[in-house]
Design a protein around this motif. Structure first.
Motif, PDB file in Angstrom:
ATOM      1  N   CYS B 115     -14.249  20.037   1.507  1.00  0.00           N
ATOM      2  CA  CYS B 115     -13.139  20.284   2.417  1.00  0.00           C
ATOM      3  C   CYS B 115     -12.118  21.207   1.756  1.00  0.00           C
ATOM      4  O   CYS B 115     -12.081  21.332   0.532  1.00  0.00           O
ATOM      5  CB  CYS B 115     -12.496  18.975   2.868  1.00  0.00           C
ATOM      6  N   SER B 116     -11.324  21.852   2.604  1.00  0.00           N
ATOM      7  CA  SER B 116     -10.388  22.872   2.112  1.00  0.00           C
ATOM      8  C   SER B 116      -9.029  22.251   1.803  1.00  0.00           C
ATOM      9  O   SER B 116      -8.748  21.113   2.191  1.00  0.00           O
ATOM     10  CB  SER B 116     -10.221  23.952   3.183  1.00  0.00           C
ATOM     11  N   ASP B 119      -7.285  21.139   4.917  1.00  0.00           N
ATOM     12  CA  ASP B 119      -7.822  19.856   5.394  1.00  0.00           C
ATOM     13  C   ASP B 119      -7.158  18.703   4.652  1.00  0.00           C
ATOM     14  O   ASP B 119      -6.661  17.746   5.251  1.00  0.00           O
ATOM     15  CB  ASP B 119      -9.340  19.760   5.123  1.00  0.00           C
ATOM     16  N   ILE B 120      -7.174  18.808   3.312  1.00  0.00           N
ATOM     17  CA  ILE B 120      -6.652  17.706   2.489  1.00  0.00           C
ATOM     18  C   ILE B 120      -5.159  17.492   2.776  1.00  0.00           C
ATOM     19  O   ILE B 120      -4.688  16.364   2.922  1.00  0.00           O
ATOM     20  CB  ILE B 120      -6.860  17.994   0.984  1.00  0.00           C
ATOM     21  N   ARG B 122      -3.532  18.180   5.494  1.00  0.00           N
ATOM     22  CA  ARG B 122      -3.333  17.607   6.818  1.00  0.00           C
ATOM     23  C   ARG B 122      -3.631  16.110   6.794  1.00  0.00           C
ATOM     24  O   ARG B 122      -2.890  15.304   7.310  1.00  0.00           O
ATOM     25  CB  ARG B 122      -4.242  18.338   7.814  1.00  0.00           C
ATOM     26  N   TRP B 123      -4.725  15.750   6.154  1.00  0.00           N
ATOM     27  CA  TRP B 123      -5.130  14.347   6.164  1.00  0.00           C
ATOM     28  C   TRP B 123      -4.210  13.486   5.321  1.00  0.00           C
ATOM     29  O   TRP B 123      -3.957  12.333   5.644  1.00  0.00           O
ATOM     30  CB  TRP B 123      -6.588  14.212   5.674  1.00  0.00           C
ATOM     31  N   GLY B 147     -15.069  27.678   4.208  1.00  0.00           N
ATOM     32  CA  GLY B 147     -15.286  27.046   5.515  1.00  0.00           C
ATOM     33  C   GLY B 147     -15.284  28.073   6.630  1.00  0.00           C
ATOM     34  O   GLY B 147     -15.201  29.280   6.386  1.00  0.00           O
ATOM     35  N   ARG B 153     -13.442  25.823   0.082  1.00  0.00           N
ATOM     36  CA  ARG B 153     -13.641  24.376   0.183  1.00  0.00           C
ATOM     37  C   ARG B 153     -14.003  23.800  -1.183  1.00  0.00           C
ATOM     38  O   ARG B 153     -14.492  24.501  -2.063  1.00  0.00           O
ATOM     39  CB  ARG B 153     -14.748  24.091   1.196  1.00  0.00           C
ATOM     40  N   ASP B 183     -18.085  11.560   9.386  1.00  0.00           N
ATOM     41  CA  ASP B 183     -17.529  12.171  10.593  1.00  0.00           C
ATOM     42  C   ASP B 183     -16.504  11.254  11.253  1.00  0.00           C
ATOM     43  O   ASP B 183     -15.458  11.691  11.721  1.00  0.00           O
ATOM     44  CB  ASP B 183     -18.642  12.492  11.603  1.00  0.00           C
ATOM     45  N   ARG B 186     -13.376  11.280   9.243  1.00  0.00           N
ATOM     46  CA  ARG B 186     -12.664  12.544   9.450  1.00  0.00           C
ATOM     47  C   ARG B 186     -11.916  12.507  10.793  1.00  0.00           C
ATOM     48  O   ARG B 186     -10.757  12.897  10.880  1.00  0.00           O
ATOM     49  CB  ARG B 186     -13.673  13.692   9.432  1.00  0.00           C
ATOM     50  N   GLU B 190      -7.946  12.856  11.386  1.00  0.00           N
ATOM     51  CA  GLU B 190      -7.382  13.899  12.256  1.00  0.00           C
ATOM     52  C   GLU B 190      -6.445  13.285  13.285  1.00  0.00           C
ATOM     53  O   GLU B 190      -5.365  13.808  13.545  1.00  0.00           O
ATOM     54  CB  GLU B 190      -8.492  14.663  12.992  1.00  0.00           C
TER      55      GLU B 190
END
Lengths: 272, 198, 198
Positions: B115-116, B119-120, B122-123, B147, B153, B183, B186, B190
């Motif tokens: 993951c980018s 991503d990290i 945001r999460w 990505g 990533r 998934d 994730r 999100e």
């Protein structure tokens, strides 16, 4: 009270011989605060649109600016003072609610306790500002203290080694990250003030039906905060040239009427 | 305070030498004579004479700080006498703990990677640039292509598996309610990120 | 420059002092007495005596290298006399352009940390996300776990102490000592009242 009362002040003109006594409204009072620089009415507009957080606005600074302007004058303009007091009182109420917002238990407080809590928070904020000033002075006095950031050019390059770690710690952290956050209290929403646009629309609709209306009549039954916001909407409409305001005497009803647009002037204004 | 003052008067190069000492102790890389000329606003010849004096003062056997001329210019290093102590200082740290930020980022990359950084971030709901850079530097995560949106990533490394005592990533402990389905995890992150107040 | 050296050589602590000099000149951050004890394999009391000798030798006005006690340890820095020369060569990325918002946020975190972004926002009354991210980027604050509601909390770093020249956070003035400006405000109002024409 007369809305839009002219507030005369001297301007330093380039030619003192022709220095003119210009008039301004209280809303055009120029402010130079930490959080904001510009006329008072722009500050009000930004605050009401929630583009400028009121908590960061130094209301005492606004009062000082006004009093300084007052001191430049030969005589006391009581009407201007009255208008100013109303606006500042509205600001203070909004600010007080902003400072107290976000804590569910505050609504249970007696008015006296709430005032005490507000005073306590203002005092705390003042201390933090004081601490920030101290840090700024410290930084200035340490400006001539240079030290190296990062490793020395010829330092030995030691290998970073890590003790064995427990993978369960990773699982626990991720588990915490995907957990539903606790229910957030919505109590503070009750303390929010309505958007100024609501009153802009309401007043325009009324004036669409009638040529004039009484402000007090329209806002009767609203809370004080709503009334304050409604009043600011009124100022906004007058500033845009949409309405005319009349008041026979201080504290008499405020009469709001449609502004009769001079076609030629408005054409010139558009083409300019 | 008295003595060195008299000393300065006796030696006109002394204050220049002190300025050079100061520059060398702050520098992160060797300083050339040119850089010293620029910083001190003095002539190259005098700078070199001052460096000679300093070389005399900061030399092996006389001081723990040694002035050394290397490819890029001049720099201080530790004396050889102190090599053992320096070795202990620089090699000693078998670090017991990773920071909370590092562990949480590792958890995300291990379970949900590659993951980018966006991503990290945001999460986790925080900026992660420096944490990710630190983990790359320590060799616990590494780049794993780009990505869809062109962002680099990351995945965990074999060193990560060693440090956490894992045969492979499949040996990571399962999370309650998530049967190892990345998934689903994730998706959950999100939806939490969307609801998080700005 | 000659004299202090003879002082160290005459002293039985000389080789210890030289080892400490060596460690300090290569260290990436201030070294605590504990770290020095471990690296030198000597007793804390002797380390402290040696540091005392070095403080005498590397002091403002006497040397371009100055020994200071800062951020919970000991470190070399440039003498203040050399600030101008240093300023020509080195940037000050950490403290350059620290805004009022950044300083207030630092004050909240330094005095009341660890605290989360919502905590800081409550104190400052405005959104603080970008300010907090900027301070993390500069290394002045760092993550320190999550609070009860799951929000990341922050504390100030040793770099903060170093930049502000603090021996430790205990060297900050008491928060209660700030806040006398209610009187000042009243004073300004009164002086204005006096200036008003009768």
């Amino acid at each position: 009270m007369t809305a839009g009362r002219r507030w005369p002040f001297h301007v330093a003109a380039s030619d003192p011989e022709t220095s003119v006594l210009l008039a301004m409204t209280v809303r055009e009072l120029e402010l130079d605060l930490d959080a904001f620089e510009g006329p008072f009415d722009l500050l009000l507009t930004l605050v009401l649109r929630e583009e400028l957080p009121l908590v960061g606005v130094d209301v005492a600074g606004i009062v000082l600016a006004f009093v300084e302007r007052l001191a430049e004058r030969e005589e006391l303009d009581l009407d201007a003072c009255g208008e100013f007091l109303v606006l500042v009182a509205a600001l203070l109420e909004l600010k007080a609610r902003g400072l107290l917002a976000g804590e569910a238990d505050l609504e249970d407080l007696e008015p006296g306790e709430a005032a005490e809590e507000l005073a306590r928070r203002l005092e705390e904020y003042r201390r933090i500002k004081g601490a920030a000033e101290w840090l700024a002075e410290r930084l200035a006095s340490e400006r001539d203290r240079f030290f190296r950031l990062g490793p020395a050019p010829l330092a030995p390059r030691g290998e970073r080694r890590l003790a064995e770690q427990d993978p369960a710690a990773l699982a626990a952290l991720l588990q915490a990250l995907v957990a539903e956050p606790p229910e957030v209290s919505l109590a503070h929403l009750e303390l929010r003030f309505p958007p100024v646009s609501r009153f802009l629309e309401q007043f325009r609709a009324v004036l669409g039906r009638r040529a004039r209306f009484d402000f007090d009549h329209e806002v009767g039954g609203l809370t004080r905060v709503e009334q304050a916001v409604a009043f600011l909407a009124l100022l906004e409409l007058r500033r845009a040239g949409e309405i005319r305001l009349e008041q026979a005497a201080p504290f008499a009803p405020i009469r709001v009427s449609r502004e009769v647009v001079d076609e030629e002037v408005s054409w010139n204004a558009r083409s300019a | 305070m008295e003595r060195p003052l008299r000393l300065i008067q006796a030696n006109p190069l002394d204050s220049l030498a002190r300025a050079i000492e100061a520059l060398l102790v702050v520098a992160s890389q060797p300083l050339s004579v040119g850089a010293l000329v620029e910083a001190c606003g003095d002539e190259a010849e005098r700078i070199e004479t001052a460096l000679g004096l300093l070389g005399e003062r900061y030399r092996e056997g006389r001081s723990g700080i040694v002035l050394e001329q290397v490819a890029g210019g001049w720099a201080f290093r530790a004396s050889r006498d102190a090599a053992e102590a320096c070795g202990r200082l620089f090699e000693r740290p078998v670090e017991r703990n990773l920071s909370q930020a590092a562990l949480e980022t590792l958890a995300v990359v291990a379970y949900l990677g590659p993951c980018s950084r966006p991503d990290i971030a945001r999460w986790r709901g925080v900026a992660v640039d420096s944490v990710v850079a630190g983990l790359v530097e320590r060799g616990l995560i590494a780049e794993a292509g780009r990505g869809d949106l062109g962002a680099v990533r990351y995945r965990v490394t074999p060193l990560f598996e060693r440090v956490f005592g894992l045969e492979s990533l499949a040996a990571l402990p399962r999370l309650d309610d998530f049967g190892g389905d990345a998934d689903e995890l994730r998706g959950r992150l999100e939806s939490l990120a969307e609801r998080r107040p700005a």
